[in-house]
Design a protein around this motif. Structure first.
Motif, PDB file in Angstrom:
ATOM      1  N   ILE A 100       0.872  -1.177   0.000  1.00  0.00           N
ATOM      2  CA  ILE A 100       0.000   0.000   0.000  1.00  0.00           C
ATOM      3  C   ILE A 100       0.907   1.224   0.000  1.00  0.00           C
ATOM      4  O   ILE A 100       1.769   1.363   0.871  1.00  0.00           O
ATOM      5  CB  ILE A 100      -0.920  -0.002   1.239  1.00  0.00           C
ATOM      6  N   HIS A 101       0.733   2.076  -0.983  1.00  0.00           N
ATOM      7  CA  HIS A 101       1.581   3.261  -1.145  1.00  0.00           C
ATOM      8  C   HIS A 101       0.734   4.522  -1.193  1.00  0.00           C
ATOM      9  O   HIS A 101      -0.441   4.493  -1.512  1.00  0.00           O
ATOM     10  CB  HIS A 101       2.338   3.185  -2.476  1.00  0.00           C
ATOM     11  N   ARG A 102       1.420   5.623  -0.955  1.00  0.00           N
ATOM     12  CA  ARG A 102       0.790   6.925  -1.116  1.00  0.00           C
ATOM     13  C   ARG A 102       1.773   7.820  -1.854  1.00  0.00           C
ATOM     14  O   ARG A 102       2.950   7.872  -1.483  1.00  0.00           O
ATOM     15  CB  ARG A 102       0.494   7.501   0.263  1.00  0.00           C
ATOM     16  N   GLY A 109       7.128  11.821  -4.681  1.00  0.00           N
ATOM     17  CA  GLY A 109       7.658  10.499  -4.330  1.00  0.00           C
ATOM     18  C   GLY A 109       6.550   9.624  -3.798  1.00  0.00           C
ATOM     19  O   GLY A 109       5.390  10.039  -3.743  1.00  0.00           O
ATOM     20  N   MET A 110       6.916   8.416  -3.437  1.00  0.00           N
ATOM     21  CA  MET A 110       5.927   7.501  -2.884  1.00  0.00           C
ATOM     22  C   MET A 110       6.404   7.043  -1.524  1.00  0.00           C
ATOM     23  O   MET A 110       7.594   6.856  -1.304  1.00  0.00           O
ATOM     24  CB  MET A 110       5.777   6.269  -3.777  1.00  0.00           C
ATOM     25  N   GLU A 111       5.455   6.877  -0.619  1.00  0.00           N
ATOM     26  CA  GLU A 111       5.821   6.302   0.673  1.00  0.00           C
ATOM     27  C   GLU A 111       4.919   5.109   0.960  1.00  0.00           C
ATOM     28  O   GLU A 111       3.787   5.053   0.497  1.00  0.00           O
ATOM     29  CB  GLU A 111       5.737   7.348   1.790  1.00  0.00           C
ATOM     30  N   TYR A 130      -3.276   7.581  -2.828  1.00  0.00           N
ATOM     31  CA  TYR A 130      -3.123   6.178  -2.414  1.00  0.00           C
ATOM     32  C   TYR A 130      -3.190   5.259  -3.622  1.00  0.00           C
ATOM     33  O   TYR A 130      -3.957   5.496  -4.554  1.00  0.00           O
ATOM     34  CB  TYR A 130      -4.238   5.784  -1.452  1.00  0.00           C
ATOM     35  N   HIS A 131      -2.387   4.216  -3.606  1.00  0.00           N
ATOM     36  CA  HIS A 131      -2.461   3.180  -4.645  1.00  0.00           C
ATOM     37  C   HIS A 131      -1.905   1.878  -4.102  1.00  0.00           C
ATOM     38  O   HIS A 131      -1.177   1.871  -3.113  1.00  0.00           O
ATOM     39  CB  HIS A 131      -1.702   3.593  -5.911  1.00  0.00           C
ATOM     40  N   LEU A 132      -2.279   0.793  -4.762  1.00  0.00           N
ATOM     41  CA  LEU A 132      -1.658  -0.495  -4.468  1.00  0.00           C
ATOM     42  C   LEU A 132      -0.469  -0.606  -5.399  1.00  0.00           C
ATOM     43  O   LEU A 132      -0.610  -0.475  -6.619  1.00  0.00           O
ATOM     44  CB  LEU A 132      -2.638  -1.645  -4.728  1.00  0.00           C
ATOM     45  N   MET A 133       0.721  -0.787  -4.830  1.00  0.00           N
ATOM     46  CA  MET A 133       1.920  -0.936  -5.646  1.00  0.00           C
ATOM     47  C   MET A 133       2.092  -2.414  -5.939  1.00  0.00           C
ATOM     48  O   MET A 133       2.213  -3.208  -5.015  1.00  0.00           O
ATOM     49  CB  MET A 133       3.116  -0.402  -4.842  1.00  0.00           C
ATOM     50  N   LEU A 134       2.041  -2.758  -7.198  1.00  0.00           N
ATOM     51  CA  LEU A 134       2.049  -4.169  -7.617  1.00  0.00           C
ATOM     52  C   LEU A 134       3.374  -4.459  -8.311  1.00  0.00           C
ATOM     53  O   LEU A 134       3.668  -3.894  -9.367  1.00  0.00           O
ATOM     54  CB  LEU A 134       0.880  -4.407  -8.574  1.00  0.00           C
TER      55      LEU A 134
HETATM   56 CU   LIG Z   1       3.884   3.209  -5.284  1.00  0.00          CU
END
Ligand SMILES: [Cu+2]
Length: 143
Positions: free
Chosen positions: A73-75, A84-86, A106-110
Motif C-alpha cells: 500500500i503506497h501513497r 515520491g511515494m511512501e 493512495y495506490h496499491l503498488m504491484l
Molecule cells: Cu507506489
C-alpha cells in the motif's frame, strides 16, 4: 497456535462469495482497476474506491495477490516540489465514508507480475482489514 486459527478464519472468508463477504463486512469496493504497464516495466498500480458503510473506522492493513510477487500500500506525496511515494502501513477508513485510491494519491503498488497483464485482463487482489476481514476483489486492467 493462535495465528494459525486466525489464518484459517481468513481463508474461509476469502473463499466466500465476494458479495456476501462485502455485505457482511460493511466495506465495499468499486471501480477497481490496474493500470497497464509499459512494455518491460514490472511495476503496476492498482486503484479503487473503498466505502465504509459501518459506524466504526475500518483499517486496511495489507493487500496480496496471486498475480504479483509483492503488493504494497503506497501513497504518492509531494514534498518540496518533488513527487515520491511512501509506504502506508495502514489506511483508515472513517465511519460512513469513502476513500479513493487514485493516481497521485493512495495506490496499491504491484511488483513483478507473474505474467504480463494487458488491458482487458482481470487480476484478483485480496484486501485485508484489521480484525480479520478479508475482501477478494477482481481488478480490471486498463490503459
Ligand atoms: Cu507506489
Amino acid at each position: 497456535m493462535r495465528w494459525r486459527h486466525t489464518g484459517f478464519a481468513c481463508l474461509i472468508l476469502a473463499l466466500a462469495p465476494i458479495a456476501a463477504a462485502t455485505e457482511e463486512a460493511g466495506v465495499s469496493v468499486r471501480d477497481a482497476w490496474v493500470r497497464e504497464a509499459p512494455p518491460g516495466v514490472s511495476m503496476m498500480a492498482g486503484y479503487m474506491v473503498l466505502q465504509n458503510k459501518t459506524s466504526r473506522p475500518q483499517v486496511l492493513v495489507a493487500a496480496r495477490s496471486p498475480g504479483f510477487e509483492t503488493v504494497m500500500i503506497h501513497r504518492t506525496i509531494a514534498k518540496e516540489g518533488m513527487t515520491g511515494m511512501e509506504h502506508a502501513p495502514q489506511v483508515e477508513l472513517l465511519p460512513k465514508a469513502s476513500l479513493v485510491f487514485a493516481p497521485g494519491g493512495y495506490h496499491l503498488m504491484l511488483l513483478n507480475p507473474k505474467r504480463t497483464l494487458h488491458a482487458g485482463d482481470r487480476v484478483d487482489i485480496t484486501l485485508e482489514f484489521r480484525g480479520g476481514l478479508v475482501l477478494a476483489v477482481a481488478y480490471a486492467v486498463r490503459k
